[in-house]
Design an enzyme around this catalytic site. Structure first.
Site, mmCIF file in Angstrom:
data_model
loop_
_atom_site.group_PDB
_atom_site.id
_atom_site.type_symbol
_atom_site.label_atom_id
_atom_site.label_comp_id
_atom_site.label_asym_id
_atom_site.label_seq_id
_atom_site.Cartn_x
_atom_site.Cartn_y
_atom_site.Cartn_z
ATOM 1 C CB SER A 37 -0.751 -0.220 1.268
ATOM 2 O OG SER A 37 -1.449 1.356 1.534
ATOM 3 C CE1 TYR A 49 -3.111 -1.710 5.627
ATOM 4 C CE2 TYR A 49 -2.933 0.428 5.025
ATOM 5 C CZ TYR A 49 -3.242 -1.090 4.717
ATOM 6 O OH TYR A 49 -3.435 -1.109 3.445
#
Length: 268
Positions: free
Chosen positions: A148, A161
């Site tokens: 990501s 995250y």
């Protein structure tokens, strides 16, 4: 004939979103597929889309399970090789965030959430990749990790995250350097905003998700958010030795230009 005709591909997290889009693209290219997720109904929908794309019933293996379960990781690899006799591509797509502490500072979030993010985004990737190596070595195969652009951000509303995805990027590089000696190529794609059910999967509401995506596209340089197919096509390219053999340990930023923006140049 497609490069992937008759080849065997595992796509984790393929019951929706990027994983589903990726599985369908590989099905169109003639691959045999193992698809996996936690929701049987959603996974069946993926299977039907793969069949519609040209796959045969006998060319698809469905496995329901929890990707962070080490015993399921073992079954995923062994059942695939048992059914199809080989493994050519592992797409480590499964992962996720948590909305429980969204927007809080890093010291306001329990460390337990860090452990959860590492289990979900890094450790299962390591396990599956390690288990796949003996089989991928025989086929000069490929591993494609899905990370990501959260890995790049200096400040994040989901710091653990982002930390996990940063770790995954470094794991990609380390795996690539090690496994190319065995003929296995490893690369990563790092998506920006992609229209999936990512917020709901992370524990948010459908309303939260709709609000997040509403208007987001107009603020992106490309003018729209990404679609699962956009990322699936990049994964296909990275897995295709006939097209991308020279790419090893590469991290492809697929974000519609989001990372071009900065606090200094917000209108870029």
């Amino acid at each position: 004939m497609s490069f992937f005709s008759g080849k065997v591909v595992i796509v984790t997290g393929s019951s929706n979103g990027i994983g589903r889009g990726t599985a369908v693209i590989f099905a169109k290219e003639g691959a045999k597929l193992t698809i996996t997720g936690r929701n049987a109904q959603s996974l069946e929908e993926t299977k039907q889309l793969c069949l519609k794309a040209g796959a045969k019933q006998s060319d698809i293996l469905e496995l329901i399970g929890e990707i962070t379960d080490a015993s399921f990781n073992e079954r995923l690899i062994s059942a695939t090789v048992e059914k199809f006799g080989r493994l050519d591509v592992l797409v480590n797509n499964a992962g996720g965030a948590s909305m429980t502490n969204f927007g809080k500072g890093i010291f306001d979030i329990p460390v337990d959430e860090f452990d959860q993010m590492m289990e979900l985004n890094v450790k299962q990737v390591l396990r599956l990749s390690q288990l796949s190596v003996p089989h991928l070595e025989k086929t000069n195969g490929a591993i494609v990790n899905v990370s990501s652009i959260a890995a790049f951000h200096q400040q994040s509303k989901m710091p653990y995250y982002s930390a996990a995805k940063s770790a995954l990027d470094q794991i990609t590089v380390q795996m690539a350097a090690s496994l190319i000696k065995k003929g296995i190529r490893v690369n990563s794609v790092n998506p920006g905003p992609v229209a999936t059910n990512v917020v709901v999967a992370a524990g948010g509401t459908k309303d939260d998700q709709d609000k997040m995506f509403a208007g987001m596209g107009s603020s992106m340089p490309l003018g729209r958010v990404g679609l699962p197919d956009d990322i699936g096509k990049i994964i296909l390219f990275l897995a295709d030795r006939s097209q991308s053999e020279i790419l090893i340990g590469h991290i492809v930023t697929a974000d519609g230009g989001v990372t071009l923006k900065s606090a200094m140049f917000p209108d870029a």
